[in-house]
Design a protein around this motif. Structure first.
Motif, PDB file in Angstrom:
ATOM      1  N   TRP A   1       2.826 -36.781  14.180  1.00 50.65           N
ATOM      2  CA  TRP A   1       1.998 -35.658  14.639  1.00 50.65           C
ATOM      3  C   TRP A   1       0.542 -36.048  14.411  1.00 50.65           C
TER       4      TRP A   1
ATOM      5  N   GLN B   1      -0.660 -29.923  19.402  1.00 52.08           N
ATOM      6  CA  GLN B   1       0.676 -29.404  19.147  1.00 52.08           C
ATOM      7  C   GLN B   1       1.603 -30.543  18.730  1.00 52.08           C
TER       8      GLN B   1
ATOM      9  N   GLN C   1      -6.609 -23.515  11.179  1.00 51.79           N
ATOM     10  CA  GLN C   1      -6.114 -22.387  11.948  1.00 51.79           C
ATOM     11  C   GLN C   1      -6.862 -21.092  11.644  1.00 51.79           C
TER      12      GLN C   1
ATOM     13  N   HIS D   1      -1.339 -31.777  11.132  1.00 53.60           N
ATOM     14  CA  HIS D   1      -1.376 -33.079  11.795  1.00 53.60           C
ATOM     15  C   HIS D   1      -2.326 -34.054  11.097  1.00 53.60           C
TER      16      HIS D   1
END
Length: 334
Positions: free
Chosen positions: A96, A100, A156, A286
């Motif tokens: 990752w 996404q 986030q 990630h």
């Protein structure tokens, strides 16, 4: 005599099935690197995987521990990212890189390669440069606990000065949450069942530390003048989620991280609607976000909180310490 690979291998669920074995040292194939491990940090997930209480069955044998710091000692054909000799740390979610998560990622420490070993062979893309300001023991705390807090609050959540963050517990993710809140000019409120750990959380930079068996939702409302908290690091789960939701500010964000009280939770639909709450699941993060975190660690000389260090032969004792509850990270030195 050629060097051997030493690793703690789990052949079946249960700490009694964890043993140290030796085998020939592998060599990297195309796109791979061999890392000599200097330190491996244990996460609660590692304990669950080892004891067989993790929600998803794992193939055995396996080597636990997703988080490690070490040095690249050999590189395979086609590798350009590393030359050999670099200090590195693992990424929790191998593959990752950004954006996404793709469908073909690999979680290190089960089912992917684990860090409780003298050496780890893995894809060259599954590593990042270690922070220059941190020791291997400190650096090993970043891939899961550090990145989880960073990804939830910063990547986030857009953490900014003046916000209030509610942190549950005093484990690795929780204490990184306290440190990151302070770093961004935000207020951290810690809820813990231990008076000693509450005092230590205050010393680390938390603005308030409340007892878990108290009416902490009412106290949070009082402390915030009725505003509530802007972000929650929900490491407990279960019935605790409803209490966390009840203290969210308008437009607040709750990050689901832990399952200490089980894999199911309940919360008020009315609270969610009226508070326009955002509930997000956090599965670490990630590689690019980990590199952002490392830059912040180096620029601000952030010191991860290490609860205890154990030697390579003391892995069972390290897991026992983790099971008792730790203030910060439990780390195994190689």
């Amino acid at each position: 005599m050629s060097e051997l690979l030493r690793q703690w291998q789990l052949t079946a669920p249960g700490l009694e099935h964890l043993s140290c074995i030796e085998s020939p040292l592998p060599q990297p194939g195309p796109g791979q690197v061999l890392v000599r491990v200097d330190a491996a940090a244990l996460n609660y997930r590692d304990l669950m995987v080892t004891t067989g209480s993790y929600g998803r069955g794992m193939p055995h044998p396996l080597v636990p521990a997703s988080d490690f710091a070490g040095t690249v000692v050999a590189v395979g054909a086609g590798v350009r990212r590393w030359q050999g000799g670099e200090r590195v740390i693992s990424t929790f979610v191998g593959g990752w890189i950004d954006g996404q998560a793709p469908a073909d990622v690999t979680i290190l420490g089960a089912p992917g390669p684990g860090g409780l070993a003298s050496h780890v062979l893995l894809d060259a893309q599954w590593l990042v440069a270690a922070p220059a300001s941190a020791s291997p023991v400190q650096a090993s705390a970043l891939p899961c606990a550090g990145l989880t807090a960073w990804f939830a609050l910063v990547e986030q959540g857009g953490l900014r000065a003046g916000q209030t963050v509610l942190v549950h517990g005093t484990g690795g993710v929780a204490l990184f949450g306290v440190q990151l809140a302070r770093l961004h000019g935000a207020q951290a409120i810690v809820v813990s069942g231990s008076a000693d750990k509450r005092e230590r959380a205050l010393a680390l930079g938390a603005h308030h530390a409340l007892a878990r068996d108290s009416d902490w939702p009412a106290e949070i409302r009082r402390l915030t003048g009725g505003h509530g908290v802007d972000q929650v690091l929900e490491t407990v789960g279960g019935a605790n989620v409803a209490r966390s939701m009840a203290v969210l500010a308008q437009g607040g964000r709750l990050s689901m991280i832990g399952v200490l009280d089980g894999g199911e939770f309940t919360a008020s639909t009315y609270d969610t609607l009226l508070q326009r709450a955002v509930v997000q699941g956090i599965s670490v993060g990630h590689r690019r976000a980990l590199e952002d975190l490392i830059r912040a660690v180096d620029l601000n000389r952030l010191q991860p909180v290490i609860a205890a260090e154990y030697g390579f032969e003391e892995v069972p004792a390290a897991f026992a310490h983790l099971a008792r509850g730790a203030f910060g990270k439990v780390v195994v030195r190689m």
